[in-house]
Design an enzyme around this catalytic site. Structure first.
Site, PDB file in Angstrom:
ATOM      1  N   ASP A  57     -25.073 -99.272 -14.575  1.00 28.69           N
ATOM      2  CA  ASP A  57     -26.430 -99.217 -14.081  1.00 28.69           C
ATOM      3  C   ASP A  57     -26.485-100.460 -13.441  1.00 28.69           C
ATOM      4  O   ASP A  57     -26.924-100.866 -12.365  1.00 28.69           O
ATOM      5  CB  ASP A  57     -27.374 -99.656 -15.224  1.00 28.69           C
ATOM      6  CG  ASP A  57     -28.117 -98.393 -15.039  1.00 28.69           C
ATOM      7  OD1 ASP A  57     -27.351 -97.471 -14.920  1.00 28.69           O
ATOM      8  OD2 ASP A  57     -28.958 -97.671 -15.891  1.00 28.69           O
TER       9      ASP A  57
ATOM     10  N   GLU B  39     -33.725 -66.655  -9.327  1.00 25.71           N
ATOM     11  CA  GLU B  39     -33.682 -67.757  -9.635  1.00 25.71           C
ATOM     12  C   GLU B  39     -35.136 -67.891 -10.842  1.00 25.71           C
ATOM     13  O   GLU B  39     -35.651 -67.286 -10.772  1.00 25.71           O
ATOM     14  CB  GLU B  39     -34.056 -68.210  -8.063  1.00 25.71           C
ATOM     15  CG  GLU B  39     -33.534 -67.759  -6.947  1.00 25.71           C
ATOM     16  CD  GLU B  39     -33.734 -69.002  -5.625  1.00 25.71           C
ATOM     17  OE1 GLU B  39     -35.092 -69.560  -5.944  1.00 25.71           O
ATOM     18  OE2 GLU B  39     -33.426 -68.359  -4.993  1.00 25.71           O
TER      19      GLU B  39
ATOM     20  N   LYS C  30     -38.263 -69.837 -11.444  1.00 26.41           N
ATOM     21  CA  LYS C  30     -39.192 -69.275 -11.233  1.00 26.41           C
ATOM     22  C   LYS C  30     -40.205 -71.232 -12.024  1.00 26.41           C
ATOM     23  O   LYS C  30     -40.713 -70.768 -13.265  1.00 26.41           O
ATOM     24  CB  LYS C  30     -40.370 -68.333 -11.583  1.00 26.41           C
ATOM     25  CG  LYS C  30     -41.714 -68.815 -10.691  1.00 26.41           C
ATOM     26  CD  LYS C  30     -42.721 -67.535 -10.553  1.00 26.41           C
ATOM     27  CE  LYS C  30     -43.772 -67.768 -10.251  1.00 26.41           C
ATOM     28  NZ  LYS C  30     -44.204 -68.912 -10.050  1.00 26.41           N
TER      29      LYS C  30
ATOM     30  N   ASP D  36     -41.928 -74.254 -13.030  1.00 22.98           N
ATOM     31  CA  ASP D  36     -43.291 -74.568 -13.057  1.00 22.98           C
ATOM     32  C   ASP D  36     -43.721 -75.449 -12.817  1.00 22.98           C
ATOM     33  O   ASP D  36     -44.005 -76.302 -13.541  1.00 22.98           O
ATOM     34  CB  ASP D  36     -44.271 -74.134 -14.691  1.00 22.98           C
ATOM     35  CG  ASP D  36     -45.336 -72.937 -14.526  1.00 22.98           C
ATOM     36  OD1 ASP D  36     -46.100 -73.341 -14.103  1.00 22.98           O
ATOM     37  OD2 ASP D  36     -45.561 -73.988 -16.077  1.00 22.98           O
TER      38      ASP D  36
ATOM     39  N   TYR E   3     -36.007 -74.760  -3.204  1.00 23.45           N
ATOM     40  CA  TYR E   3     -34.978 -72.805  -3.785  1.00 23.45           C
ATOM     41  C   TYR E   3     -34.984 -72.579  -2.526  1.00 23.45           C
ATOM     42  O   TYR E   3     -34.838 -71.007  -2.075  1.00 23.45           O
ATOM     43  CB  TYR E   3     -35.942 -72.491  -4.365  1.00 23.45           C
ATOM     44  CG  TYR E   3     -37.601 -72.531  -4.065  1.00 23.45           C
ATOM     45  CD1 TYR E   3     -37.988 -71.877  -3.269  1.00 23.45           C
ATOM     46  CD2 TYR E   3     -38.519 -73.670  -4.798  1.00 23.45           C
ATOM     47  CE1 TYR E   3     -39.327 -72.458  -2.917  1.00 23.45           C
ATOM     48  CE2 TYR E   3     -39.991 -73.250  -4.902  1.00 23.45           C
ATOM     49  CZ  TYR E   3     -40.046 -72.879  -4.035  1.00 23.45           C
ATOM     50  OH  TYR E   3     -41.608 -73.043  -3.138  1.00 23.45           O
TER      51      TYR E   3
ATOM     52  N   LYS F 111     -43.285 -62.791 -14.331  1.00 28.29           N
ATOM     53  CA  LYS F 111     -43.254 -63.764 -14.876  1.00 28.29           C
ATOM     54  C   LYS F 111     -43.020 -63.184 -16.523  1.00 28.29           C
ATOM     55  O   LYS F 111     -43.194 -62.226 -17.190  1.00 28.29           O
ATOM     56  CB  LYS F 111     -44.568 -63.386 -15.427  1.00 28.29           C
ATOM     57  CG  LYS F 111     -44.958 -63.841 -13.800  1.00 28.29           C
ATOM     58  CD  LYS F 111     -45.534 -64.970 -13.307  1.00 28.29           C
ATOM     59  CE  LYS F 111     -46.729 -66.074 -13.598  1.00 28.29           C
ATOM     60  NZ  LYS F 111     -47.561 -66.846 -13.586  1.00 28.29           N
TER      61      LYS F 111
ATOM     62  N   CYS G 118     -79.987 -73.342 -37.080  1.00 27.38           N
ATOM     63  CA  CYS G 118     -78.131 -74.475 -36.911  1.00 27.38           C
ATOM     64  C   CYS G 118     -77.418 -74.872 -37.797  1.00 27.38           C
ATOM     65  O   CYS G 118     -77.979 -75.284 -38.764  1.00 27.38           O
ATOM     66  CB  CYS G 118     -79.023 -75.331 -36.286  1.00 27.38           C
ATOM     67  SG  CYS G 118     -77.801 -76.732 -35.790  1.00 27.38           S
TER      68      CYS G 118
ATOM     69  N   CYS H  63     -78.537 -78.534 -38.298  1.00 24.88           N
ATOM     70  CA  CYS H  63     -79.446 -79.137 -38.893  1.00 24.88           C
ATOM     71  C   CYS H  63     -81.319 -77.968 -39.921  1.00 24.88           C
ATOM     72  O   CYS H  63     -81.752 -79.071 -40.382  1.00 24.88           O
ATOM     73  CB  CYS H  63     -80.319 -79.359 -37.658  1.00 24.88           C
ATOM     74  SG  CYS H  63     -80.845 -78.584 -36.061  1.00 24.88           S
TER      75      CYS H  63
ATOM     76  N   CYS I 160     -78.667 -74.267 -29.615  1.00 24.91           N
ATOM     77  CA  CYS I 160     -79.600 -75.193 -31.027  1.00 24.91           C
ATOM     78  C   CYS I 160     -80.956 -76.024 -30.251  1.00 24.91           C
ATOM     79  O   CYS I 160     -80.911 -76.533 -29.723  1.00 24.91           O
ATOM     80  CB  CYS I 160     -78.583 -75.714 -32.569  1.00 24.91           C
ATOM     81  SG  CYS I 160     -80.251 -77.252 -33.127  1.00 24.91           S
TER      82      CYS I 160
ATOM     83  N   CYS J 260     -81.944 -82.279 -33.700  1.00 25.21           N
ATOM     84  CA  CYS J 260     -80.082 -81.666 -34.297  1.00 25.21           C
ATOM     85  C   CYS J 260     -78.977 -82.751 -34.299  1.00 25.21           C
ATOM     86  O   CYS J 260     -78.576 -83.272 -33.033  1.00 25.21           O
ATOM     87  CB  CYS J 260     -80.004 -80.719 -33.804  1.00 25.21           C
ATOM     88  SG  CYS J 260     -77.513 -80.217 -34.831  1.00 25.21           S
TER      89      CYS J 260
HETATM   90  S1  IVH Z   1     -39.912 -68.433  -3.698  1.00 27.73           S
HETATM   91  C1  IVH Z   1     -43.238 -67.112  -0.754  1.00 27.73           C
HETATM   92  N1  IVH Z   1     -38.801 -69.873  -5.317  1.00 27.73           N
HETATM   93  O1  IVH Z   1     -43.733 -70.393  -7.563  1.00 27.73           O
HETATM   94  C2  IVH Z   1     -42.985 -67.913  -1.619  1.00 27.73           C
HETATM   95  N2  IVH Z   1     -41.190 -69.829  -5.274  1.00 27.73           N
HETATM   96  O2  IVH Z   1     -46.051 -68.089  -7.507  1.00 27.73           O
HETATM   97  C3  IVH Z   1     -41.798 -68.437  -1.541  1.00 27.73           C
HETATM   98  N3  IVH Z   1     -41.924 -71.124  -6.979  1.00 27.73           N
HETATM   99  O3  IVH Z   1     -45.506 -71.292  -4.572  1.00 27.73           O
HETATM  100  C4  IVH Z   1     -41.187 -69.165  -3.281  1.00 27.73           C
HETATM  101  N4  IVH Z   1     -39.775 -71.530  -8.341  1.00 27.73           N
HETATM  102  O4  IVH Z   1     -44.531 -72.210  -5.563  1.00 27.73           O
HETATM  103  C5  IVH Z   1     -39.415 -69.616  -4.568  1.00 27.73           C
HETATM  104  N5  IVH Z   1     -37.041 -70.351  -7.259  1.00 27.73           N
HETATM  105  C6  IVH Z   1     -38.569 -70.322  -6.518  1.00 27.73           C
HETATM  106  C7  IVH Z   1     -39.245 -70.965  -7.715  1.00 27.73           C
HETATM  107  C8  IVH Z   1     -40.427 -70.264  -7.055  1.00 27.73           C
HETATM  108  C9  IVH Z   1     -40.829 -71.778  -8.350  1.00 27.73           C
HETATM  109  C10 IVH Z   1     -43.364 -71.425  -7.277  1.00 27.73           C
HETATM  110  C11 IVH Z   1     -43.097 -71.818  -5.691  1.00 27.73           C
HETATM  111  C12 IVH Z   1     -43.940 -70.520  -5.058  1.00 27.73           C
HETATM  112  C13 IVH Z   1     -45.076 -69.835  -6.401  1.00 27.73           C
HETATM  113  C14 IVH Z   1     -45.207 -68.268  -6.631  1.00 27.73           C
END
Ligand code: IVH
Length: 686
Positions: A56, A135, A137, A139, A244, A330, A424, A427, A442, A447
């Site tokens: 660092d 991949e 997903k 959040d 991605y 999901k 209630c 009260c 209520c 109250c």
């Molecule tokens: S591909 C047509 N790849 O999930 C959209 N999306 O629910 C192509 N997200 O809007 C998106 N990881 O914000 C893709 N590996 C991933 C992702 C990903 C997170 C999100 C992205 C998208 C949302 C859809």
């Protein structure tokens, strides 16, 4: 997050050799270039590859030298200077930018069967099997990143998918985002900005200390941070990025290859991405990952499965909503089972009784849960939930979990059906249910629970912001009958405060001072603090903009109130009723007598701005009826006259204007359109 301190181990192998601060003479332009590349390279090693090669201290020394040189020779400062990561000038607002390609959404699936169906559809449309890239997903928040001549030049939020906010300066602060890449053509990369779980906890702890509203989850923390207009503040939030997708069609015809290229260019690409040849393997990988996800230091809400071949992607195309070549799998939300010990009713400031589930404490997603929301009586009926039941709870996007379902098979027969009492619980006042409302209320405005909640709301942030008037003190004040409404706060004697449990001389003095200070809050805060039903901060601001004082607002007719496009009929009626109510009138008088500011700071200039003016109306207006606009003009001191004459101040012309417009033109009278009229009457943006 500070860079983690580490000692230099081994030799420096960054692609650009390290040269320490030099006494030697070197062309400053050259040295700035060299330092920029060197720092960016070490930055990548640290934040993207997790493999730092300098300490660092060394990193900071290089950065310091660069900052000093840039200050001395600003003309040599580079577009990808790492010094920009600390932020920059705050913006007034974000520019809206159209996406080059729309940012579509993804279809969701929730079971292996649905994934098999997706695969079948793909095979049918392509007439052959497809390879898939799987991949995690992430959040977080989707962003689009544009690079030109190898430099990061623009970053845009997803927005509505067609256009988003330009958030370039905010994105530049993200340490894992490359400011330059070794690829000279224009490319767009897409990815997800996210918050690590640990950093999210730290941020919320800090917010709690400051008494600020907490973020519900890491995704909201990321979204909230990117929306800040001051990049210097964003720089203090340790945001992260995974890329991605990249528009690199010329380079490769396979998505997986493109991800490898992006990685080579220095983009952070998720390490759990896999190329698989069969849907069965895909399902297996998704299930395996589901177990792993808890151990990751960031949130994932599923997997995204993408057809690998770009040619196949093109053939599959897209619907208006989402591409046919990808699907999301999901993960089910975190759930737990526990016993419902009791259902209690919480009384809100407007008297609404909200049922709350009291649970046998249970671990869920890292925290111990002992309460869950049941929303209202209808929800209890829908779930058929009984006291003593074994229930499933689930954590959604909010902090408070909800009850999902009952394990009916576990019933012993001893469970009790919950009934909303006639009275209630606080009260003993009568309880009633509105015909159109799900809520039970209520009736008793006196109250103690309602009084407490109204006072808490009055003192809260965004309202009168009375520091030191927390929940415990409000409860004591109401319990000891020292206050019966928020108006009484301004008549509290110091001695009364000192007499309260745990209130010393000093804290009583402080509280007394903050109550006094609150008398000068802006009109919008005051209106919000009154706790008028349906009037949140936003509506209160609009009202404070349109009315210069409480008395002006109190005297406004229903018609005037509903002439503002943001104030719907229910809100208008609620405001109107509030000011008719005897109890409110008494409290308002107390507040006025105590010297609580009743007027807007720019009240005088706004008041009766059409005084002495004669205004003629013609054509159709979009946001007002004739009588609404007439009333508004009258309220602002003007007169509406029926025919144009030399005495007319201006003609307000809507769509399809009549002959009055022609006459006004002939007489040289000013013509005002609806937008301009709204500006004049401070109805901007309405
Ligand atoms: S591909 C047509 N790849 O999930 C959209 N999306 O629910 C192509 N997200 O809007 C998106 N990881 O914000 C893709 N590996 C991933 C992702 C990903 C997170 C999100 C992205 C998208 C949302 C859809």
């Amino acid at each position: 997050m500070p860079r983690q301190r580490r000692h230099l181990i081994g030799s420096i192998t960054a692609s650009v050799p390290l040269k320490l601060t030099s006494e030697y003479i070197m062309d400053p332009e050259e040295r700035i270039k060299e330092l920029t590349e060197l720092i960016n390279c070490h930055n990548r090693k640290y934040y993207v590859e997790n493999n730092p090669e300098i300490s660092d201290y060394e990193y900071d020394t290089l950065l310091k030298e660069l900052i000093e040189l840039e200050k001395k020779y600003p003309r040599y400062k580079r577009v990808d200077s790492p010094a920009q990561r600390v932020g920059g000038e705050p913006l007034k607002e974000f520019k809206t930018v159209r996406h080059r390609f729309p940012m579509l959404s993804v279809d969701n699936t929730y079971s292996p069967e649905e994934l098999l169906e997706f695969d079948k559809r793909v095979i049918k449309l392509l007439s052959k099997k497809a390879e898939y890239v799987v991949e995690p997903k992430i959040d977080g928040v989707a962003v689009s990143l544009i690079y030109k001549n190898g430099f990061f030049i623009q970053g845009v939020s997803r927005g509505d998918g067609w256009q988003g906010d330009e958030i370039t300066a905010n994105l530049r602060t993200i340490k894992s985002l490359p400011l330059s890449i070794p690829f000279p053509s224009t490319i767009e990369a897409r990815g997800e900005v996210y918050f690590k779980r640990k950093n999210f906890e730290l941020l919320n702890q800090e917010k709690k200390r400051k008494g600020e509203v907490l973020f519900a989850n890491p995704r909201n923390a990321a979204a909230g941070s990117l929306k800040l207009l001051d990049p210097t503040l964003v720089a203090q939030r340790p945001l992260n990025l995974f890329v991605y997708a990249g528009y690199l069609r010329q380079e490769s015809k396979e998505h997986y290859q493109i991800l490898q290229l992006l990685k080579k260019f220095g983009f952070p690409v998720n390490p759990h991405i896999k190329l698989l040849t069969d849907i069965k393997e895909v399902i297996g990988y998704c299930q395996k990952f589901q177990e792993k996800r808890e151990r990751l230091d960031y949130d994932t809400d599923g997997m995204v499965i993408k057809v690998n071949s770009l040619i196949a992607q093109e053939r599959l195309g897209a619907t208006t909503k989402s591409p046919r070549w990808l699907v999301a799998y999901k993960f089910p939300a975190e759930q737990a089972t526990t016993k419902l010990k009791d259902i209690i009713l919480q009384v809100g400031r407007t008297g609404v009784l909200t049922p709350v589930a009291i649970l046998e404490p249970v671990e869920l997603d890292g925290s111990t849960i002992s309460r869950a929301t049941l929303h209202n009586e209808d929800e209890i009926k829908r779930l058929d939930v009984r006291i003593g039941d074994r229930i499933f709870i689930e954590k959604g996007g909010d902090i408070i979990p909800k009850v999902i379902k009952v394990v009916k098979g576990a019933r012993t027969g001893k469970e009790r059906i919950f009934k909303v009492p006639e009275k209630c619980p606080v009260c003993g006042g009568k309880v009633y249910r509105d015909a159109e409302e799900v809520a039970v209320r209520c009736e008793n405005i006196r109250c103690p629970a309602q009084i407490r909640e109204r006072i808490k709301h009055f003192a809260s942030r965004g309202a009168m912001d009375i520091e030191g008037l927390g929940e415990a003190i409000v409860n004591l004040l109401v319990e000891k009958k020292l206050v019966a409404d928020y108006g009484d706060l301004y008549y509290l004697k110091l001695a009364a405060l000192v007499s309260l449990e745990r209130m010393g001389e000093k804290s009583s003095q402080n509280l007394s001072e903050s109550i006094e200070k609150s008398k000068k809050r802006p009109l919008s805060n005051f209106i919000f603090a009154l706790g008028i039903r349906h009037i949140g901060i936003h509506a209160a601001e609009i009202l404070a903009d349109r009315f210069s004082s409480i008395s002006e607002l109190r005297n406004a007719g229903l018609e005037t109130l509903s002439s503002f496009s943001e104030i719907g009929p229910i809100m208008a009626e609620s405001i109107f009723n509030f000011f008719q109510n005897k109890e409110s009138i008494l409290v308002l008088e107390k507040l006025e007598r105590a010297g609580v500011r009743q007027k807007s700071e720019r009240g005088k200039e706004r008041k009766r701005i059409f005084s002495g003016k004669r205004i003629v109306l013609t054509g159709i207006l979009e946001s007002f009826t004739r009588s609404q606009v007439t009333r508004l003009i009258k309220d602002l001191g003007g007169r509406v006259t029926s025919s144009v004459s030399p005495k007319t101040t201006f003609v307000l012309a809507g769509k399809e204007p009549g002959s009055k417009l022609e006459r006004a033109k002939a007489l040289g009278i000013k013509i005002v359109d609806e937008k301009e009229f709204k500006n004049l009457s401070h109805l901007v943006g309405g």
